[in-house]
Write an enzyme that holds these catalytic residues in place. Structure first.
Site, mmCIF file in Angstrom:
data_model
loop_
_atom_site.group_PDB
_atom_site.id
_atom_site.type_symbol
_atom_site.label_atom_id
_atom_site.label_comp_id
_atom_site.label_asym_id
_atom_site.label_seq_id
_atom_site.Cartn_x
_atom_site.Cartn_y
_atom_site.Cartn_z
ATOM 1 N N GLU A 125 -5.547 -12.382 1.579
ATOM 2 C CA GLU A 125 -4.954 -13.728 1.634
ATOM 3 C C GLU A 125 -5.216 -14.485 2.939
ATOM 4 O O GLU A 125 -4.291 -14.989 3.567
ATOM 5 C CB GLU A 125 -3.435 -13.627 1.380
ATOM 6 C CG GLU A 125 -3.112 -12.966 0.056
ATOM 7 C CD GLU A 125 -1.619 -12.704 -0.164
ATOM 8 O OE1 GLU A 125 -0.821 -13.057 0.713
ATOM 9 O OE2 GLU A 125 -1.267 -12.141 -1.210
ATOM 10 N N GLU A 232 -3.838 -7.722 -9.125
ATOM 11 C CA GLU A 232 -2.369 -7.833 -9.130
ATOM 12 C C GLU A 232 -1.867 -8.663 -10.318
ATOM 13 O O GLU A 232 -0.980 -9.500 -10.185
ATOM 14 C CB GLU A 232 -1.871 -8.478 -7.831
ATOM 15 C CG GLU A 232 -2.417 -7.843 -6.575
ATOM 16 C CD GLU A 232 -1.823 -8.384 -5.283
ATOM 17 O OE1 GLU A 232 -0.832 -9.131 -5.321
ATOM 18 O OE2 GLU A 232 -2.369 -8.037 -4.220
HETATM 19 O O1 9MR Z 1 5.286 -6.739 -4.843
HETATM 20 C C1 9MR Z 1 5.450 -6.799 -3.442
HETATM 21 C C2 9MR Z 1 6.917 -6.985 -3.097
HETATM 22 O O2 9MR Z 1 7.657 -5.822 -3.442
HETATM 23 C C3 9MR Z 1 7.071 -7.282 -1.617
HETATM 24 O O3 9MR Z 1 8.425 -7.585 -1.336
HETATM 25 C C4 9MR Z 1 6.168 -8.462 -1.247
HETATM 26 C C5 9MR Z 1 6.350 -8.799 0.216
HETATM 27 O O4 9MR Z 1 5.327 -9.493 0.778
HETATM 28 O O5 9MR Z 1 4.830 -8.133 -1.540
HETATM 29 C C6 9MR Z 1 4.628 -7.960 -2.916
HETATM 30 O O6 9MR Z 1 3.251 -7.735 -3.196
HETATM 31 C C7 9MR Z 1 2.347 -8.785 -2.843
HETATM 32 C C8 9MR Z 1 1.011 -8.153 -2.550
HETATM 33 O O7 9MR Z 1 1.146 -7.150 -1.577
HETATM 34 C C9 9MR Z 1 0.007 -9.184 -2.096
HETATM 35 N N1 9MR Z 1 -0.111 -10.263 -3.035
HETATM 36 C C10 9MR Z 1 1.127 -10.855 -3.486
HETATM 37 C C11 9MR Z 1 2.089 -9.774 -3.982
HETATM 38 C C12 9MR Z 1 3.353 -10.406 -4.533
HETATM 39 O O8 9MR Z 1 4.031 -11.085 -3.519
#
Ligand code: 9MR
Length: 321
Positions: A125, A232
């Site tokens: 990102e 994802e």
């Molecule tokens: O699913 C993840 C969630 O449990 C966390 O709280 C969050 C915090 O940043 O990150 C989520 O996963 C993310 C992933 O690592 C990167 N792309 C977006 C995902 C959803 O936010």
């Protein structure tokens, strides 16, 4: 019914994001339908190295144990990200200090899992969504400079010569971001930076992106000549700016979701020669990050299995070919 991964064995791997609890609570579905695993949080910087040089691998190791017991592939997520990175990493950092910290983290974590993780999201990102800026503002770019991605991939390749190294991002299908992601990766490849693949997060909702946009994005990314993964995927039942709450999903919303999964997977099958893995961001609707984001404590139903772990229409739709 045969497993989803078996139906797709001539196409691509089928992955799920798990956490250290869901490898127990969702193990039956995982074993039957999935052959690749991503840790939802357990391999992020702040989970592994909350304090400098003090690593905690317990949760990640537990998930890896599950993957090994069940012959599943493991993806690494993620080394360089503006989120879930502890403050100490950027504290009093000059360019050289931050590059050192980046490299140390990749070395410790990467080498520990070198035989087990077949790919890593090296940078996550880093591209800005809004039109007028190219890179997203973050301490990585502020402190290191615009070559932080080049260096991250170069280090990662030195440390992990066998692993596939990915650039991963969301809003991957939307213009102009898809153009910027394409250009960022193309420029790196032109400069000889070792990027092996592009990770499309595919956090969609039933209103966006259009499948025309997804098709265009796939066409464009395919021109890079490197691998593509969906990393994802989930499909929210709410428009992004909608903060209303549903008690349960109507059949109309579920049909729209089914249609998008059907069409999305059809497009992905058309690119089977370059699509390596398609990963869902969770296993079943009883446990999803979308219950907390963008509206806290609002139920969402974005995945292929329902809250009782039964297959949804969408699962049948993507297996119907
Ligand atoms: O699913 C993840 C969630 O449990 C966390 O709280 C969050 C915090 O940043 O990150 C989520 O996963 C993310 C992933 O690592 C990167 N792309 C977006 C995902 C959803 O936010």
């Amino acid at each position: 019914m045969i497993g989803l991964k078996d139906k797709y064995k001539d196409y691509f791997k089928i992955g799920a994001a798990v956490n250290y609890r869901t490898v127990d609570t969702h193990k039956d579905l995982l074993i039957k339908h999935f052959n690749s695993i991503t840790c939802e949080n357990e391999t992020k910087y702040d989970n592994l190295q909350k304090e400098e040089n003090n690593y905690s691998f317990d949760h990640a190791d537990r998930i890896l144990g599950f993957a090994k017991d069940n012959n599943m592939f493991m993806r690494g997520h993620t080394f360089v990200w503006h989120n879930q990175t502890p403050d100490w990493v950027f504290k009093d950092a000059t360019r050289d200090i931050l590059l050192d910290r980046m490299k140390n983290h990749m070395t410790h974590v990467g080498k520990r899992y070198e035989k087990d993780f077949y790919c890593w999201d090296v940078v996550n990102e880093a591209i800005e969504d809004k039109g007028h800026m190219f890179y997203r503002k973050s301490p990585w770019i502020d402190i290191i400079g615009e070559d932080f991605m080049d260096l991250a991939f170069t280090y990662a390749k030195e440390i992990l010569p066998e692993a596939d190294l990915y650039y991963n991002d969301y809003n991957e299908s939307n213009f102009p971001k898809r153009d910027k992601i394409y250009r960022a990766v193309k420029d790196m490849l032109d400069r000889g930076v070792p990027v092996d693949g592009i990770g499309l997060q595919c956090h969609w909702n039933i209103y966006s992106p259009s499948m025309d946009d997804f098709k265009r994005a796939m066409e464009q990314y395919a021109k890079l000549g490197i691998k593509i993964q969906v990393t994802e995927m989930d499909i929210s039942l709410y428009e992004f700016k909608d903060d209303s709450k549903l008690d349960k999903p109507s059949s109309e919303l579920i049909s729209r979701q089914t249609a998008l999964y059907r069409e999305g997977f059809k497009i992905l099958r058309d690119y089977k020669d370059i699509v390596d893995t398609v990963t869902l961001w969770g296993v079943a609707d009883d446990e999803t990050w979308l219950d907390y984001f963008p509206v806290k404590d609002r139920k969402n139903w974005p995945l292929l299995f329902d809250e009782a772990h039964e297959p949804k229409e969408a699962l049948y739709a993507i297996m119907d070919f």
